[in-house]
Design a protein around this motif. Sequence first.
Motif, PDB file in Angstrom:
ATOM      1  N   GLY A  28       0.783  -1.219   0.000  1.00 53.70           N
ATOM      2  CA  GLY A  28       0.000   0.000   0.000  1.00 53.70           C
ATOM      3  C   GLY A  28       0.819   1.276   0.000  1.00 53.70           C
ATOM      4  N   LYS A  29       2.094   1.175  -0.376  1.00 52.71           N
ATOM      5  CA  LYS A  29       2.989   2.335  -0.323  1.00 52.71           C
ATOM      6  C   LYS A  29       3.046   3.106  -1.640  1.00 52.71           C
ATOM      7  N   VAL A  30       2.601   2.498  -2.738  1.00 49.38           N
ATOM      8  CA  VAL A  30       2.433   3.213  -4.000  1.00 49.38           C
ATOM      9  C   VAL A  30       1.061   2.848  -4.542  1.00 49.38           C
ATOM     10  N   GLY A  31       0.536   3.689  -5.421  1.00 53.14           N
ATOM     11  CA  GLY A  31      -0.794   3.472  -5.948  1.00 53.14           C
ATOM     12  C   GLY A  31      -0.795   2.733  -7.270  1.00 53.14           C
ATOM     13  N   LYS A  32      -1.998   2.556  -7.817  1.00 51.50           N
ATOM     14  CA  LYS A  32      -2.164   1.816  -9.056  1.00 51.50           C
ATOM     15  C   LYS A  32      -1.515   2.532 -10.231  1.00 51.50           C
ATOM     16  N   GLU A  33      -1.524   3.860 -10.198  1.00 54.76           N
ATOM     17  CA  GLU A  33      -0.925   4.615 -11.299  1.00 54.76           C
ATOM     18  C   GLU A  33       0.569   4.331 -11.412  1.00 54.76           C
ATOM     19  N   GLU A  34       1.250   4.331 -10.262  1.00 58.37           N
ATOM     20  CA  GLU A  34       2.689   4.044 -10.266  1.00 58.37           C
ATOM     21  C   GLU A  34       2.963   2.605 -10.684  1.00 58.37           C
ATOM     22  N   LEU A  35       2.114   1.686 -10.227  1.00 52.03           N
ATOM     23  CA  LEU A  35       2.291   0.283 -10.592  1.00 52.03           C
ATOM     24  C   LEU A  35       2.101   0.084 -12.099  1.00 52.03           C
ATOM     25  N   LEU A  36       1.057   0.699 -12.661  1.00 55.14           N
ATOM     26  CA  LEU A  36       0.808   0.551 -14.095  1.00 55.14           C
ATOM     27  C   LEU A  36       1.951   1.149 -14.910  1.00 55.14           C
ATOM     28  N   GLU A  37       2.494   2.262 -14.455  1.00 55.07           N
ATOM     29  CA  GLU A  37       3.625   2.868 -15.167  1.00 55.07           C
ATOM     30  C   GLU A  37       4.820   1.924 -15.183  1.00 55.07           C
ATOM     31  N   ALA A  38       5.102   1.297 -14.046  1.00 54.82           N
ATOM     32  CA  ALA A  38       6.229   0.362 -13.979  1.00 54.82           C
ATOM     33  C   ALA A  38       5.986  -0.854 -14.876  1.00 54.82           C
ATOM     34  N   GLU A  39       4.772  -1.404 -14.815  1.00 54.70           N
ATOM     35  CA  GLU A  39       4.472  -2.571 -15.638  1.00 54.70           C
ATOM     36  C   GLU A  39       4.553  -2.225 -17.127  1.00 54.70           C
ATOM     37  N   SER A  40       4.109  -1.025 -17.485  1.00 50.30           N
ATOM     38  CA  SER A  40       4.128  -0.608 -18.890  1.00 50.30           C
ATOM     39  C   SER A  40       5.547  -0.405 -19.401  1.00 50.30           C
ATOM     40  N   LYS A  41       6.464  -0.050 -18.512  1.00 51.82           N
ATOM     41  CA  LYS A  41       7.864   0.073 -18.906  1.00 51.82           C
ATOM     42  C   LYS A  41       8.545  -1.290 -18.979  1.00 51.82           C
ATOM     43  N   SER A  42       7.971  -2.289 -18.339  1.00 56.63           N
ATOM     44  CA  SER A  42       8.512  -3.648 -18.398  1.00 56.63           C
ATOM     45  C   SER A  42       8.040  -4.364 -19.655  1.00 56.63           C
ATOM     46  N   TYR A  43       6.743  -4.251 -19.936  1.00 49.83           N
ATOM     47  CA  TYR A  43       6.121  -4.930 -21.076  1.00 49.83           C
ATOM     48  C   TYR A  43       5.713  -3.840 -22.063  1.00 49.83           C
ATOM     49  N   HIS A  44       6.571  -3.556 -23.044  1.00 47.70           N
ATOM     50  CA  HIS A  44       6.508  -2.265 -23.714  1.00 47.70           C
ATOM     51  C   HIS A  44       6.523  -2.333 -25.236  1.00 47.70           C
ATOM     52  N   SER A  45       6.655  -3.516 -25.840  1.00 49.30           N
ATOM     53  CA  SER A  45       6.789  -3.562 -27.294  1.00 49.30           C
ATOM     54  C   SER A  45       6.463  -4.958 -27.796  1.00 49.30           C
ATOM     55  N   PRO A  46       6.396  -5.152 -29.123  1.00 42.09           N
ATOM     56  CA  PRO A  46       6.224  -6.514 -29.644  1.00 42.09           C
ATOM     57  C   PRO A  46       7.363  -7.425 -29.189  1.00 42.09           C
ATOM     58  N   GLY A  47       7.030  -8.682 -28.968  1.00 44.61           N
ATOM     59  CA  GLY A  47       8.025  -9.663 -28.538  1.00 44.61           C
ATOM     60  C   GLY A  47       7.621 -10.323 -27.241  1.00 44.61           C
ATOM     61  N   THR A  48       8.317 -11.385 -26.925  1.00 51.09           N
ATOM     62  CA  THR A  48       8.072 -12.123 -25.691  1.00 51.09           C
ATOM     63  C   THR A  48       8.515 -11.301 -24.494  1.00 51.09           C
ATOM     64  N   CYS A  49       7.825 -11.445 -23.374  1.00 51.52           N
ATOM     65  CA  CYS A  49       8.309 -10.864 -22.115  1.00 51.52           C
ATOM     66  C   CYS A  49       9.717 -11.383 -21.859  1.00 51.52           C
ATOM     67  N   THR A  50      10.563 -10.531 -21.291  1.00 52.88           N
ATOM     68  CA  THR A  50      11.981 -10.877 -21.253  1.00 52.88           C
ATOM     69  C   THR A  50      12.406 -11.668 -20.020  1.00 52.88           C
ATOM     70  N   PHE A  51      11.519 -11.806 -19.017  1.00 54.30           N
ATOM     71  CA  PHE A  51      11.934 -12.614 -17.869  1.00 54.30           C
ATOM     72  C   PHE A  51      11.917 -14.090 -18.267  1.00 54.30           C
ATOM     73  N   TYR A  52      12.590 -14.911 -17.470  1.00 53.98           N
ATOM     74  CA  TYR A  52      12.734 -16.319 -17.837  1.00 53.98           C
ATOM     75  C   TYR A  52      11.585 -17.132 -17.242  1.00 53.98           C
ATOM     76  N   GLY A  53      10.415 -16.945 -17.838  1.00 54.70           N
ATOM     77  CA  GLY A  53       9.248 -17.713 -17.457  1.00 54.70           C
ATOM     78  C   GLY A  53       9.009 -18.854 -18.430  1.00 54.70           C
ATOM     79  N   THR A  54       7.757 -19.258 -18.541  1.00 56.92           N
ATOM     80  CA  THR A  54       7.439 -20.417 -19.357  1.00 56.92           C
ATOM     81  C   THR A  54       7.697 -20.167 -20.835  1.00 56.92           C
ATOM     82  N   ALA A  55       7.383 -18.960 -21.321  1.00 57.23           N
ATOM     83  CA  ALA A  55       7.538 -18.674 -22.750  1.00 57.23           C
ATOM     84  C   ALA A  55       8.988 -18.817 -23.187  1.00 57.23           C
TER      85      ALA A  55
END
Length: 606
Positions: free
Chosen positions: A200-227
């Motif tokens: 509860g230390k940051v709001g949804k706006e800050e979270l969405l901004e961070a997520e949008s900078k992580s997942y930001h273009s065509p291509g697979t997500c870059t973390f080493y998950g299932t894909a």
Amino acid sequence: MNPTIHSVTQRIIDRSRASRQDYLGRMNELAAQSPQRGALSCSNLAHGFAACGQDDKDTLKLMNKANVAMVSAYNDMLSAHQPYAGFPDIIREAAHGMGSAAQFAGGTPAMCDGVTQGQPGMELSLFSRDTIAMSTAVALSHNMFDATLLLGICDKIVPGLLIGALSFGYLPTVLVPAGPMPSGLPNKEKQRIRQLYAEGKVGKEELLEAESKSYHSPGTCTFYGTANSNQLLVEVMGLHLPGAAFFHPNTPMRDQLTRAATEQVIRLSRPQGGALGLGDMVDEKSIVNALVALLVTGGSTNHTLHWVAIARAAGIIIDWNDYAELSSVVPSMTRIYPNGEEDVNAFHEAGGTPFMIGELLNKGLLHNDVETVVGHGLERYTQMPALESGKLVWRPATTKSLRPDVLSSAAEPFAPDGGLKVLEGNLGRGVIKVSAVAQEHHRVEAPAVIFNDQNELKAAFDAGELNKDCVVIVRFQGPQSNGMPELHKLTPYLGVLQDKGYKVALVTDGRMSGASGKVPAAIHVYPEASAGGPLARVQDGDRVCLDADKGSLSVDIDEAEFASRELARPDLSGYQRGFGRELFGWMRHAVSTPEEGASIFGNQPL
């Protein structure tokens, strides 16, 4: 060859002998009918090429010319699959250059666990794999084809495409990746913002901004998950072109690799004199190679389900003991998020899959004597593609990691084992990935806190009810209950508790996948609660012990008393209606256990 790798492989060969022979016999019968469209009547064939241009019609009338089937998971909502929009034109052009034809045979669903995470749609995710397998079979059932290109990249999609294509395993098949997006917000920062939001230390706006900078273009997500685990495992099985997995989409290199994949699958076709199909290449040794690659890289725990199902589609029977025994002898060679801070782009730049394969071959940890889409021998996959004056060439991979903090040598690994363990005890049987779990958290013994719905955990966290040592049990999350969704949304909350100094662990009959991280998590536990498994008898306050080092998962209670307890039977109807979930009820009833692949195709090889 490492003696353990050899003995596990031989055990799989012996265990699978009858089912593998049956599978190969069926594929040989189908191959004997090639070229397939030669069996069609004139009316059948006319329907099959009615929409083609005249040149393709003339080609398809000839049985000595190849016709390539494209089966694609393209859609333009999902970043990993959006690049596939332009692939059919590239493939058709390459096929024409070889005097052959290519047809878009069919599309398959492609859903993103990142979009559906924590949402009702996530309860269709696991079953989408088998739906994709059936969609692939429908696409190939027209009997028009001499070879197959599979266009898919993400979580359930590659396993589903492979399972479906293995029913047509007499056809040569190449998987065609699209590549990861460029690196965005560093993973450590993304993780920090997620935990701040959970507190509860940051709001949804800050979270969405961070997520949008992580997942930001065509291509697979870059973390080493299932894909990205999919891509690495498929390459180590020799089903991609060498080094093809991790080049970015929409680049000259990616386009050239797609052209080359088309040309190569045509060379493998029977009209061109080829004799081997997908079913010949997916054998016991290539499956073991895939498992070794998974363990060496700390890949997605989803593949303790998916590769079991893929193997069974080729008549090969593997189980979790095979994973665990292999894990005990293979080194941990990568530090890729969530097992480190860097991503698959850093792994690729360090030397990537070709360097890793070379290291493992030199250590006797991979089978070299396998068939691949570029010929016999896995050593061909120790080369990295490059462009010289616009022409695609392959060069020997680096012999030294260019980022030893991300990709180690086999001689000096980050850890001596692969970090995957089987857990078993009076709470059932499951798996745990400890490659990102600190040693002091490998054993947690604490009172149980029971949840029958993952959303209940957030409310308890917000109320401060979890500020204590505890083993969190989230049950009725197995495939029979609600389709076995991934429970990623639990990770930030449990991470906060661990950071506060509490001893905390998760036990669930659900999934955590490639995002399994620093909190010890016993996952895929079965018999699941809905099937009357022991988790349905555990009560709040029972003392539960998860011990990854000893491989045990138990509750400290008198055996007779535990057996006499009434099974919990929560109302699960809310999981089973709405968002299309009612259409998948038959799958929930038909699904096999996680160690049998959590498949609707039964607990026997196909």
